[in-house]
Design an enzyme around this catalytic site. Sequence first.
Site, PDB file in Angstrom:
ATOM      1  N   SER A 110       0.880  -1.134   0.087  1.00  0.00           N
ATOM      2  CA  SER A 110      -0.096   0.096   0.139  1.00  0.00           C
ATOM      3  C   SER A 110       0.997   1.310   0.049  1.00  0.00           C
ATOM      4  O   SER A 110       2.013   1.283   0.459  1.00  0.00           O
ATOM      5  CB  SER A 110      -0.859  -0.021   1.402  1.00  0.00           C
ATOM      6  OG  SER A 110      -1.539   1.372   1.382  1.00  0.00           O
ATOM      7  N   TYR A 132      -1.967  -0.537  10.532  1.00  0.00           N
ATOM      8  CA  TYR A 132      -1.977  -0.979   8.846  1.00  0.00           C
ATOM      9  C   TYR A 132      -0.951  -0.646   7.870  1.00  0.00           C
ATOM     10  O   TYR A 132      -0.382  -1.420   7.370  1.00  0.00           O
ATOM     11  CB  TYR A 132      -3.555  -0.363   8.358  1.00  0.00           C
ATOM     12  CG  TYR A 132      -3.463  -0.805   6.912  1.00  0.00           C
ATOM     13  CD1 TYR A 132      -4.257  -1.952   6.663  1.00  0.00           C
ATOM     14  CD2 TYR A 132      -3.175   0.175   6.101  1.00  0.00           C
ATOM     15  CE1 TYR A 132      -4.478  -2.214   5.118  1.00  0.00           C
ATOM     16  CE2 TYR A 132      -3.275   0.072   4.747  1.00  0.00           C
ATOM     17  CZ  TYR A 132      -4.050  -1.138   4.219  1.00  0.00           C
ATOM     18  OH  TYR A 132      -4.099  -1.508   2.764  1.00  0.00           O
TER      19      TYR A 132
END
Length: 250
Positions: free
Chosen positions: A142, A156
């Site tokens: 990501s 995350y």
Amino acid sequence: MSHTTRTLITGASSGLGEGLAWEFAARGHQLALCARRLDRLEALRDALRARYPHCRVVIAELDVTDHGAVFDVFKQLSDALGGLDRVIVNAGIGKGAPIGSGGFSANLATVNTNFTAALAQCEAAVQQFRAQNQGHLVVISSVTAYRGMAGATTAYAASKAAVATLAEGIRSELWDTPIRVTTLFPGYIRTDINARLKHAPFIVDREQGCRALAAAIERGVAKASIPRWPWGVIGLALRLLPLGVVRRLT
């Protein structure tokens, strides 16, 4: 590859995994799809077969946090297709809370799913690729991996940074072999995992995002921010700007 490419995708019942299944079905791949929700996998398999009658699709229920099952299911799906050419380590979750706010269980679940379970998937995939002396490992990270993120995204982002570093280590290990490793850093692509984000600049729909992901995978790039515009530029900025500036942008 002289035969039809055989692609395994984890977390294929929704989000980017489902979108990539559609993209690679359209490209004529044989597909091995796994996820926790078997009913959704069955519906996806039937829909893919209806649109692409010549596309071979095999499915298996898999919770990637059951590490032993990862090895068993990967072998089962590989046997069903006569081998695997590509494994896309995609399964992940986006739970989280600011550190120290009482959300440890959510943060731990995110780290366990996005990193520890990804390690198991990489181990299982590369084990098969080493045995057959060919293959393509794809790891979905990501753009949040580029820097530490505040608030509910902290764990995350850390998990996605860890999995990107893992992939780079595997790439280094396999440098002089026929096994390729690709790490992709998606920007904001509209899926269930980011549906509740209040601040998601430059977000694109799933079809557009997955088309860009699939194109990068097919090119066999080592690393890429996806879509390249504007996330290639934003990713560079995230890596170079002072943290005080980054925290205001994110």
